[in-house]
Design an enzyme around this catalytic site. Sequence first.
Site, mmCIF file in Angstrom:
data_model
loop_
_atom_site.group_PDB
_atom_site.id
_atom_site.type_symbol
_atom_site.label_atom_id
_atom_site.label_comp_id
_atom_site.label_asym_id
_atom_site.label_seq_id
_atom_site.Cartn_x
_atom_site.Cartn_y
_atom_site.Cartn_z
ATOM 1 N N TRP A 31 0.907 -1.158 0.000
ATOM 2 C CA TRP A 31 0.000 0.000 0.000
ATOM 3 C C TRP A 31 0.939 1.199 0.000
ATOM 4 O O TRP A 31 1.597 1.492 1.008
ATOM 5 C CB TRP A 31 -0.880 -0.053 1.246
ATOM 6 C CG TRP A 31 -1.742 1.140 1.488
ATOM 7 C CD1 TRP A 31 -1.427 2.246 2.212
ATOM 8 C CD2 TRP A 31 -3.071 1.358 1.032
ATOM 9 N NE1 TRP A 31 -2.482 3.127 2.233
ATOM 10 C CE2 TRP A 31 -3.499 2.613 1.518
ATOM 11 C CE3 TRP A 31 -3.959 0.609 0.242
ATOM 12 C CZ2 TRP A 31 -4.767 3.134 1.257
ATOM 13 C CZ3 TRP A 31 -5.210 1.140 -0.013
ATOM 14 C CH2 TRP A 31 -5.613 2.379 0.490
ATOM 15 N N ASN A 67 6.399 -3.452 6.208
ATOM 16 C CA ASN A 67 5.145 -2.734 6.449
ATOM 17 C C ASN A 67 5.461 -1.650 7.468
ATOM 18 O O ASN A 67 6.063 -1.944 8.499
ATOM 19 C CB ASN A 67 4.107 -3.721 7.013
ATOM 20 C CG ASN A 67 2.806 -3.048 7.385
ATOM 21 O OD1 ASN A 67 2.528 -1.924 6.963
ATOM 22 N ND2 ASN A 67 2.006 -3.727 8.172
ATOM 23 N N GLU A 127 -20.340 15.887 12.090
ATOM 24 C CA GLU A 127 -19.867 14.539 11.792
ATOM 25 C C GLU A 127 -20.487 13.525 12.751
ATOM 26 O O GLU A 127 -20.895 12.433 12.346
ATOM 27 C CB GLU A 127 -18.332 14.516 11.836
ATOM 28 C CG GLU A 127 -17.680 13.169 11.628
ATOM 29 C CD GLU A 127 -18.095 12.456 10.355
ATOM 30 O OE1 GLU A 127 -18.753 13.068 9.493
ATOM 31 O OE2 GLU A 127 -17.800 11.255 10.244
ATOM 32 N N LYS A 148 -22.729 10.343 11.546
ATOM 33 C CA LYS A 148 -22.334 8.976 11.896
ATOM 34 C C LYS A 148 -23.516 8.227 12.501
ATOM 35 O O LYS A 148 -23.813 7.100 12.141
ATOM 36 C CB LYS A 148 -21.178 9.071 12.877
ATOM 37 C CG LYS A 148 -20.089 8.106 12.789
ATOM 38 C CD LYS A 148 -19.100 8.239 11.662
ATOM 39 C CE LYS A 148 -19.674 8.395 10.283
ATOM 40 N NZ LYS A 148 -18.772 8.838 9.279
ATOM 41 N N GLU A 161 -26.504 7.589 9.876
ATOM 42 C CA GLU A 161 -26.286 6.686 8.746
ATOM 43 C C GLU A 161 -26.223 5.223 9.175
ATOM 44 O O GLU A 161 -26.569 4.346 8.403
ATOM 45 C CB GLU A 161 -25.045 7.069 7.937
ATOM 46 C CG GLU A 161 -23.727 6.794 8.594
ATOM 47 C CD GLU A 161 -22.532 7.104 7.712
ATOM 48 O OE1 GLU A 161 -22.545 6.756 6.534
ATOM 49 O OE2 GLU A 161 -21.556 7.695 8.225
ATOM 50 N N LYS A 218 -19.799 2.441 -0.335
ATOM 51 C CA LYS A 218 -18.544 3.013 0.167
ATOM 52 C C LYS A 218 -18.011 4.083 -0.774
ATOM 53 O O LYS A 218 -17.484 5.091 -0.339
ATOM 54 C CB LYS A 218 -17.516 1.890 0.356
ATOM 55 C CG LYS A 218 -16.196 2.347 0.981
ATOM 56 C CD LYS A 218 -16.385 2.765 2.433
ATOM 57 C CE LYS A 218 -15.172 3.433 3.018
ATOM 58 N NZ LYS A 218 -15.500 4.210 4.228
#
Length: 607
Positions: free
Chosen positions: A75, A99, A479, A483, A486, A602
Amino acid sequence: MCGIVGYVGEKDCADILISALSKLEYRGYDSAGIAVFENGKIQVEKTKGRLKDLEEKLKAGHKPVGHCGIGHTRWATHGEPSDINSHPHGNKRVSVVHNGIIENYIKLKAFLIKKGYEFISETDTEIVAKLLDYYYKGNPVETIAHVISEVEGSYGLGIVFADFPDKVFAVRKDSPLIIGAGENENFIASDVPAILKYTRDYYLLEQNEIAVITKDNIEIFDIHGSTIEKELQHANWDEEAAEKGGYEHFMLKEIHEQPTALKTTITPRVMENMPFLEECGITSDMLNRFQKIYIVACGTAMHAGVVGKYVIEKLARIEVTVDIASEFRYREPVLTENDLVILISQSGETADTKAVLRLAKESHVTTLSIVNVKGSSIARESDFVIYTHAGPEISVASTKAYSVQLSIMYLFAFQLAYAKGEISKERCSELTKMLTNIPTLIEKTLEVEAQCQYVASKLVNADSLLYIGRGLDYALSMEGSLKLKEISYIHSEAYAAGELKHGTISLVTKTMNIIAVATQDKLFDKTISNVKEVKARGARVILVCKEGVEMTEDVADYMVHVPKVEDDILMPLITAVPLQLIAYYTSVLRGCDVDKPRNLAKSVTVE
Ligand code: F6R
């Protein structure tokens, strides 16, 4: 986040590595690679793309045949996704998968260049590989111990040395690694799902412990080379639960990942306690040019922008407008060449945000995106990009992505304010230091989990909620409210506390639940006056405030205390945590599908 695996046994190593890596795909990645001993030599194969691209490459070219090796899914953090930047890194003597982030890589690279080493990738991992090579005198454990004493940052490392074709070495600090114990085969892996097909027994590697595995032996040493006895763990999870690291839902896992996500995002952008965004092309000269900033995004990302507006305006004294992307794109905004348009997006693919980016570019306005997914459309198309390093966010409800977006808003505001001469170097450095301490404070904040669960039990039958606050607390309330609604399907709204009496307070009766956020000293008394007003009308009040604040029951029914940051400006990063946890537990108690709430996706790639 990268995935690491390693194998020594009797089976085909390349196949096992790829199969184990496929169980770490949930972590997200943009490239993959393996290093396998074939006829005593390290053979490396790697490519940008998915594991199937690696498999195709092996099929079309050369698939190393052997029984010992390491593998990786990357990543990207340092350097774009590319074949060259993919892991493993190293040379004929040593090969490494990594990592994490090496914080002092610039210094170490300069040292190695002086010693005659050349670098082909942009990664910090290549520095580790070359450092291992430099110090190697025949004893791998000693070499690894020496290297980790010089390296600062976080790492999970899988290593092979050409002199030891039947051994895999591993070490970790602040990045997880486990050692899988099988029959006639042993493993290393970033996470348990990678090994579950082969064994359920494993050891947990602790900070700076060095593991050496062969086909039928596992040894673990401390940094001084003394052997450590460890207790064997047994995984009872099924594969899906294991991917969630034992958490019931991805959302809870991601809430708990916030300290790491923030550290990974902030660390590379701080140098000598000052914000350091130059690596993203953002220089003081460039910043000085802007007279107005537009922050445009959707949903949670837009809410991060609202906090950004408060912080940038307060510190840098420059006008900032925050817009919902779907509104901005059609409202014919007045854009001039001295404006900066900042786009915030976790996925980097949100259709409305992308459309705004294109609109800004057509108007010849400078664009800066703050994006989590590497190589996504918004990141690619904007003039400048600052990547957040939250790792993959799987739960639809955004949590860790929001926190890292906030952290970039702060760094940007600090750098801009300093560039414009609005704050001194000392003040900028002081704020930056406070920001780097936030991950530790969030660890502490997570201790409020049980309290939030209790608060959620009081909200489970609520029909409607109001989140109120002033200033940054109001920005954060937006926010918190999103949260909750939803994922728990309870109607809720965020309201500026001072605005209540201009209409909305008529809704307040004894059936109304209010979450009041009051973390800003300057506004505290004013918010509490508003709390008293709703309390007087019978509302049930949950007060989220700083530790040390006490209130009687006639002000708040329940209180959630969070740790203090020296400067209130940074409080939203801390206070976000209980709001996320309250939403999470309310959803769980109502039996909702926490990670996949109805009607939501998403990544919203349509208008
Ligand atoms: C809410 C949530 C959404 C996203 C929004 C933008 O929890 O996740 O509101 O924030 O859809 O998505 P990105 O950030 O991918 O542009």
